[in-house]
Design a protein around this motif. Structure first.
Motif, PDB file in Angstrom:
ATOM      1  N   GLU A 102       7.252 -23.426 -61.467  1.00 32.94           N
ATOM      2  CA  GLU A 102       7.690 -24.278 -60.349  1.00 32.94           C
ATOM      3  C   GLU A 102       6.983 -23.875 -59.053  1.00 32.94           C
ATOM      4  N   LEU A 103       6.944 -24.824 -58.130  1.00 34.16           N
ATOM      5  CA  LEU A 103       6.456 -24.605 -56.764  1.00 34.16           C
ATOM      6  C   LEU A 103       7.329 -23.542 -56.100  1.00 34.16           C
ATOM      7  N   ILE A 104       6.748 -22.646 -55.324  1.00 37.92           N
ATOM      8  CA  ILE A 104       7.551 -21.644 -54.601  1.00 37.92           C
ATOM      9  C   ILE A 104       7.672 -22.079 -53.139  1.00 37.92           C
ATOM     10  N   ARG A 105       8.916 -22.167 -52.650  1.00 37.03           N
ATOM     11  CA  ARG A 105       9.155 -22.529 -51.240  1.00 37.03           C
ATOM     12  C   ARG A 105       9.534 -21.273 -50.476  1.00 37.03           C
ATOM     13  N   PHE A 106       8.954 -21.077 -49.291  1.00 37.92           N
ATOM     14  CA  PHE A 106       9.292 -19.880 -48.504  1.00 37.92           C
ATOM     15  C   PHE A 106      10.289 -20.260 -47.415  1.00 37.92           C
ATOM     16  N   GLU A 107      11.056 -19.261 -46.975  1.00 33.80           N
ATOM     17  CA  GLU A 107      12.155 -19.501 -46.035  1.00 33.80           C
ATOM     18  C   GLU A 107      11.666 -19.667 -44.610  1.00 33.80           C
ATOM     19  N   THR A 108      10.451 -20.137 -44.388  1.00 30.85           N
ATOM     20  CA  THR A 108      10.007 -20.237 -43.000  1.00 30.85           C
ATOM     21  C   THR A 108      10.251 -21.644 -42.463  1.00 30.85           C
ATOM     22  N   THR A 109      10.521 -21.750 -41.172  1.00 27.48           N
ATOM     23  CA  THR A 109      10.649 -23.089 -40.573  1.00 27.48           C
ATOM     24  C   THR A 109       9.383 -23.429 -39.781  1.00 27.48           C
ATOM     25  N   GLU A 110       8.474 -22.435 -39.668  1.00 27.15           N
ATOM     26  CA  GLU A 110       7.224 -22.743 -38.949  1.00 27.15           C
ATOM     27  C   GLU A 110       6.067 -22.974 -39.931  1.00 27.15           C
ATOM     28  N   GLY A 111       6.392 -22.999 -41.246  1.00 32.41           N
ATOM     29  CA  GLY A 111       5.311 -23.092 -42.245  1.00 32.41           C
ATOM     30  C   GLY A 111       4.496 -24.353 -42.072  1.00 32.41           C
ATOM     31  N   THR A 112       3.183 -24.220 -42.000  1.00 31.57           N
ATOM     32  CA  THR A 112       2.332 -25.407 -41.833  1.00 31.57           C
ATOM     33  C   THR A 112       1.216 -25.463 -42.887  1.00 31.57           C
ATOM     34  N   TYR A 113       1.214 -24.512 -43.833  1.00 27.71           N
ATOM     35  CA  TYR A 113       0.150 -24.513 -44.849  1.00 27.71           C
ATOM     36  C   TYR A 113       0.731 -24.406 -46.256  1.00 27.71           C
ATOM     37  N   ALA A 114      -0.037 -24.948 -47.219  1.00 26.45           N
ATOM     38  CA  ALA A 114       0.286 -24.833 -48.647  1.00 26.45           C
ATOM     39  C   ALA A 114      -0.879 -24.107 -49.309  1.00 26.45           C
ATOM     40  N   VAL A 115      -0.561 -23.099 -50.124  1.00 25.22           N
ATOM     41  CA  VAL A 115      -1.580 -22.322 -50.835  1.00 25.22           C
ATOM     42  C   VAL A 115      -1.416 -22.548 -52.329  1.00 25.22           C
ATOM     43  N   CYS A 116      -2.562 -22.819 -53.020  1.00 26.29           N
ATOM     44  CA  CYS A 116      -2.536 -22.932 -54.490  1.00 26.29           C
ATOM     45  C   CYS A 116      -3.457 -21.837 -55.012  1.00 26.29           C
ATOM     46  N   CYS A 117      -2.981 -21.064 -55.993  1.00 28.05           N
ATOM     47  CA  CYS A 117      -3.839 -19.946 -56.407  1.00 28.05           C
ATOM     48  C   CYS A 117      -3.737 -19.603 -57.888  1.00 28.05           C
ATOM     49  N   ASP A 118      -4.813 -19.039 -58.383  1.00 24.97           N
ATOM     50  CA  ASP A 118      -4.800 -18.370 -59.675  1.00 24.97           C
ATOM     51  C   ASP A 118      -4.985 -16.898 -59.337  1.00 24.97           C
ATOM     52  N   PRO A 119      -3.913 -16.107 -59.317  1.00 24.48           N
ATOM     53  CA  PRO A 119      -3.992 -14.751 -58.771  1.00 24.48           C
ATOM     54  C   PRO A 119      -4.981 -13.831 -59.504  1.00 24.48           C
ATOM     55  N   ILE A 120      -4.953 -13.873 -60.846  1.00 24.61           N
ATOM     56  CA  ILE A 120      -5.935 -13.072 -61.598  1.00 24.61           C
ATOM     57  C   ILE A 120      -6.563 -13.987 -62.644  1.00 24.61           C
ATOM     58  N   ASP A 121      -7.676 -14.631 -62.263  1.00 26.47           N
ATOM     59  CA  ASP A 121      -8.329 -15.556 -63.185  1.00 26.47           C
ATOM     60  C   ASP A 121      -9.253 -14.774 -64.125  1.00 26.47           C
ATOM     61  N   GLY A 122      -9.147 -15.087 -65.423  1.00 26.29           N
ATOM     62  CA  GLY A 122     -10.001 -14.411 -66.401  1.00 26.29           C
ATOM     63  C   GLY A 122      -9.333 -13.155 -66.935  1.00 26.29           C
ATOM     64  N   SER A 123      -8.014 -13.095 -66.773  1.00 28.41           N
ATOM     65  CA  SER A 123      -7.312 -11.835 -67.089  1.00 28.41           C
ATOM     66  C   SER A 123      -7.409 -11.459 -68.557  1.00 28.41           C
ATOM     67  N   SER A 124      -7.730 -12.440 -69.441  1.00 27.82           N
ATOM     68  CA  SER A 124      -7.829 -12.086 -70.874  1.00 27.82           C
ATOM     69  C   SER A 124      -8.937 -11.047 -71.080  1.00 27.82           C
ATOM     70  N   ASN A 125      -9.843 -10.936 -70.069  1.00 29.47           N
ATOM     71  CA  ASN A 125     -10.949  -9.972 -70.199  1.00 29.47           C
ATOM     72  C   ASN A 125     -10.612  -8.595 -69.640  1.00 29.47           C
ATOM     73  N   ILE A 126      -9.437  -8.501 -68.996  1.00 33.48           N
ATOM     74  CA  ILE A 126      -9.222  -7.331 -68.120  1.00 33.48           C
ATOM     75  C   ILE A 126      -9.257  -6.010 -68.896  1.00 33.48           C
ATOM     76  N   ASP A 127      -8.791  -6.029 -70.156  1.00 30.04           N
ATOM     77  CA  ASP A 127      -8.758  -4.753 -70.896  1.00 30.04           C
ATOM     78  C   ASP A 127     -10.163  -4.278 -71.230  1.00 30.04           C
ATOM     79  N   ALA A 128     -11.121  -5.243 -71.240  1.00 30.80           N
ATOM     80  CA  ALA A 128     -12.498  -4.854 -71.603  1.00 30.80           C
ATOM     81  C   ALA A 128     -13.321  -4.542 -70.358  1.00 30.80           C
TER      82      ALA A 128
END
Ligand code: P6P
Length: 340
Positions: A102-128
């Motif tokens: 789900e979308l995450i909503r933050f408790e700010t009333t001054e929020g003016t931006y939306a961020v979309c991210c893949d925090p660790i892309d390619g993680s299936s490779n991380i052990d190698a």
């Protein structure tokens, strides 16, 4: 003298952002705050990724994410770091993460931006020990700050993005950033703890971009016939050097895309009988990479030849097929499907 050898006037990411803010008309400083928060998130994730082996953070966490990928411990950590960094900025109103259904909503009333991210892309490779990355797209929210954020704030055309970037956790930590006026490359100086501007005004090579194609050929049996014939043709000697293309595929989009930006060539994740819209997600992989590549002089389209930035997602984890890289190579694909 020593001063001749040491650059005593380096441009850090913070200084770069301040200079951009000075150039902007009636800037509120919110944009600068978000970009600085993103810079901190990348530094924090870089630090964590590099310690992963030491503190036994590799291996599976035992859960799976919104789209069924098995989550690695670092996936979860990267996601938490991003959530906490964006929440504490007090400027980001909503966050879409590959790791959150789900979308995450933050408790700010001054929020003016939306961020979309893949925090660790390619993680299936991380052990190698293969390079992984973080990919981000940034939208300015049009609804009033007092209203809670909603999916409509990000289910928009790719042209609505105000910024896109990726961090590559490789031999060094690289950051490629576009604010819509070109692309700039930064390298993390771990002693200073700062991203330093090392590649101003990044452009895809125009004269003789490398003849490289980057696709998972293990999916060949699931591809449409036209996709098979396209890649078969790249394997034949052609062009002025009468050489075939080389194949390079890391399986980490940020690593494959960083090579494509610096050397030229084509990265593709076509749709298939296994997954009609391919595997990559539009909001936090297709859109940011398309914005960056176009700003660096390249192209990005889907299987039908539609410009990625023209697409509008209907759900926050929508997938898209993608053909992205040097115009020379994307045009080859467009000609192949009769769109050029
Ligand atoms: P495949 C990683 O899981 C990812 O999202 C991208 O980073 C990468 O390019 C792609 O999927 C790899 O997918 O099916 O080739 O393993």
């Amino acid at each position: 003298p020593l001063a001749d050898k040491i650059d005593t006037n380096i441009i850090s990411l913070s200084r770069f952002i301040i200079e951009k803010q000075k150039q902007a008309k009636n800037a509120t400083g919110d944009y600068s705050l978000v970009l600085n928060a993103l810079g901190f998130a990348f530094k924090f994730i870089a630090h964590t990724v590099r310690r992963a082996e030491l503190i036994h953070l590799t291996g599976l966490f035992g859960t799976s994410n919104a789209t069924g990928d098995q989550q690695k411990k670092l996936d979860v950590l990267g996601d938490e770091i991003f959530i906490n960094t964006m929440a504490s900025s007090n400027i980001v109103k909503i966050l879409v993460s590959e790791e959150q259904e789900e979308l995450i909503r933050f408790e700010t009333t001054e929020g003016t931006y939306a961020v979309c991210c893949d925090p660790i892309d390619g993680s299936s490779n991380i052990d190698a020990g293969v390079s992984v990355g973080t990919i981000v797209s940034l939208f300015k929210i049009t609804s009033p700050p007092s209203e809670p954020g909603c999916e409509q704030d990000v289910l928009r055309s790719g042209h609505d993005m105000v910024a896109a970037c990726y961090a590559l956790y490789g031999a060094s930590t690289h950051l490629l950033l576009t604010l819509g006026d070109g692309v700039n490359g930064f390298t993390l100086d771990t002693n200073l703890g700062e991203f330093i501007l090392t590649e101003p005004d990044v452009r895809l090579p125009t004269d003789h971009p490398k003849k490289i194609y980057s696709v998972n050929e293990g999916n060949t049996c699931y591809w449409d016939e036209s996709v098979k014939t396209f890649f078969d043709a790249l394997k034949q000697p052609q062009d002025e050097d009468n050489e075939p293309y080389s194949a390079r595929y890391v399986g980490s989009m940020v690593a494959d895309m960083h090579r494509t930006v610096l050397y030229g060539g084509l990265y593709a994740y076509p749709g298939s009988s296994k997954s009609r819209n391919g595997k990559l997600r539009l909001l936090y992989e297709g859109f940011p990479m398309a914005f960056l590549i176009e700003q660096a002089g390249g192209k990005a389209v889907n299987d039908k030849g539609e410009r990625i930035l023209d697409l509008v997602p209907t759900k926050i984890h929508d997938k898209t097929s993608i053909w992205i890289g040097s115009s020379r190579d994307v045009d080859k694909y467009l000609k192949h499907i009769g769109k050029l």
